[in-house]
Design a protein around this motif. Structure first.
Motif, short mmCIF file in Angstrom:
data_model
loop_
_atom_site.label_atom_id
_atom_site.label_comp_id
_atom_site.label_asym_id
_atom_site.label_seq_id
_atom_site.Cartn_x
_atom_site.Cartn_y
_atom_site.Cartn_z
N ALA A 33 0.89 -1.29 -0.03
CA ALA A 33 0.08 0.00 -0.08
C ALA A 33 0.87 1.43 -0.25
O ALA A 33 1.92 1.27 0.47
CB ALA A 33 -0.86 -0.19 1.36
N MET A 34 0.29 2.36 -0.58
CA MET A 34 1.32 3.31 -0.78
C MET A 34 0.50 4.63 -0.09
O MET A 34 -0.79 4.67 -0.14
CB MET A 34 1.44 3.68 -2.24
CG MET A 34 2.19 2.67 -2.96
SD MET A 34 3.84 2.31 -2.34
CE MET A 34 4.69 3.58 -2.59
N GLY A 35 1.26 5.43 0.50
CA GLY A 35 0.75 6.84 0.95
C GLY A 35 1.37 7.84 0.71
O GLY A 35 2.56 7.97 0.18
N VAL A 48 -1.91 12.72 3.76
CA VAL A 48 -2.49 13.48 2.82
C VAL A 48 -3.43 12.38 2.12
O VAL A 48 -4.61 12.70 1.78
CB VAL A 48 -1.47 14.01 1.64
CG1 VAL A 48 -2.13 14.47 0.32
CG2 VAL A 48 -0.47 14.97 2.45
N ALA A 49 -2.99 11.35 1.57
CA ALA A 49 -3.73 10.46 0.89
C ALA A 49 -3.00 8.92 0.83
O ALA A 49 -1.85 9.01 1.14
CB ALA A 49 -3.88 10.69 -0.56
N ALA A 50 -3.71 8.01 0.56
CA ALA A 50 -3.32 6.75 0.36
C ALA A 50 -3.97 5.78 -0.39
O ALA A 50 -5.36 6.14 -0.78
CB ALA A 50 -3.15 5.89 1.87
N ILE A 51 -3.44 4.75 -0.98
CA ILE A 51 -4.16 3.75 -2.10
C ILE A 51 -3.57 2.42 -1.59
O ILE A 51 -2.64 2.03 -1.12
CB ILE A 51 -3.67 4.32 -3.28
CG1 ILE A 51 -4.55 3.45 -4.52
CG2 ILE A 51 -2.19 4.06 -3.54
CD1 ILE A 51 -4.28 4.00 -5.72
N SER A 52 -4.77 1.53 -1.71
CA SER A 52 -4.35 0.22 -1.27
C SER A 52 -3.63 -0.65 -2.42
O SER A 52 -3.35 -0.05 -3.53
CB SER A 52 -5.75 -0.70 -1.37
OG SER A 52 -6.56 -0.70 -2.66
N ARG A 53 -3.11 -1.70 -2.18
CA ARG A 53 -2.54 -2.47 -3.20
C ARG A 53 -2.58 -2.53 -4.55
O ARG A 53 -2.03 -2.48 -5.56
CB ARG A 53 -1.81 -3.64 -2.47
CG ARG A 53 -1.18 -3.58 -1.09
CD ARG A 53 -0.59 -4.95 -0.69
NE ARG A 53 -1.70 -5.78 -0.26
CZ ARG A 53 -1.52 -7.06 0.56
NH1 ARG A 53 -0.28 -7.38 0.74
NH2 ARG A 53 -2.62 -7.59 1.03
N ALA A 98 5.60 3.58 1.45
CA ALA A 98 5.20 2.22 1.33
C ALA A 98 5.10 1.32 2.51
O ALA A 98 5.99 1.61 3.73
CB ALA A 98 6.23 1.63 0.49
N GLU A 99 3.86 0.69 2.51
CA GLU A 99 3.46 -0.21 3.80
C GLU A 99 3.10 -1.43 3.13
O GLU A 99 2.22 -1.50 2.23
CB GLU A 99 2.71 0.41 4.63
CG GLU A 99 2.56 0.05 6.12
CD GLU A 99 1.61 -1.10 6.19
OE1 GLU A 99 1.66 -1.76 7.11
OE2 GLU A 99 0.60 -1.08 5.13
#
Length: 124
Positions: A33-35, A48-53, A98-99
């Motif tokens: 996942a990315m932020g 600010v924002a994040a998006i799943s894998r 990245a997480e």
């Protein structure tokens, strides 16, 4: 290890737009996942924002909802942040992170890898 490199920052007038990119290398991009976070002088780093894998779910801070859009291209190992209707208070260094979890967290200390940041300055 995952390496992240942000680009696309710059100086823009209020009301303008910028698109930030974060190119990654190393491990499989789609496993993370990315932020996006930002940090203004004298302030703490904020979500600010994040998006799943898969890119199927996105999350936004209230302050940017409706103006910013996060997206990713897993074939290009890149995540983007489209920023529209920019305001002077959006001025900050923007970081991607990245997480490896399923749901991207909103707290910076939960992220495993960080880029070096790119400066965004919005003039009034």
């Amino acid at each position: 290890q995952v390496q992240l490199v942000e680009s696309g920052g710059g100086l823009v007038q209020a009301g303008g737009s910028l698109r930030l990119s974060c190119a990654t290398s190393g491990r499989t991009f789609s496993n993370y996942a990315m932020g996006w976070f930002r940090q203004a002088p004298g302030k703490e780093r904020e979500f600010v924002a994040a998006i799943s894998r898969s890119g199927g779910r996105t999350y936004y801070a209230d302050s940017v909802k409706g103006r910013f859009t996060v997206s990713r291209d897993n074939a290009k190992n890149t995540v983007y942040l489209q920023m529209n209707s920019l305001k002077p208070e959006d001025t900050a260094v923007y970081y991607c992170a990245a997480e490896s979890g399923v749901v991207p967290p909103t707290k910076p200390d939960r992220y495993d890898y960080w880029g070096q940041g790119t400066q965004v300055t919005v003039s009034s």
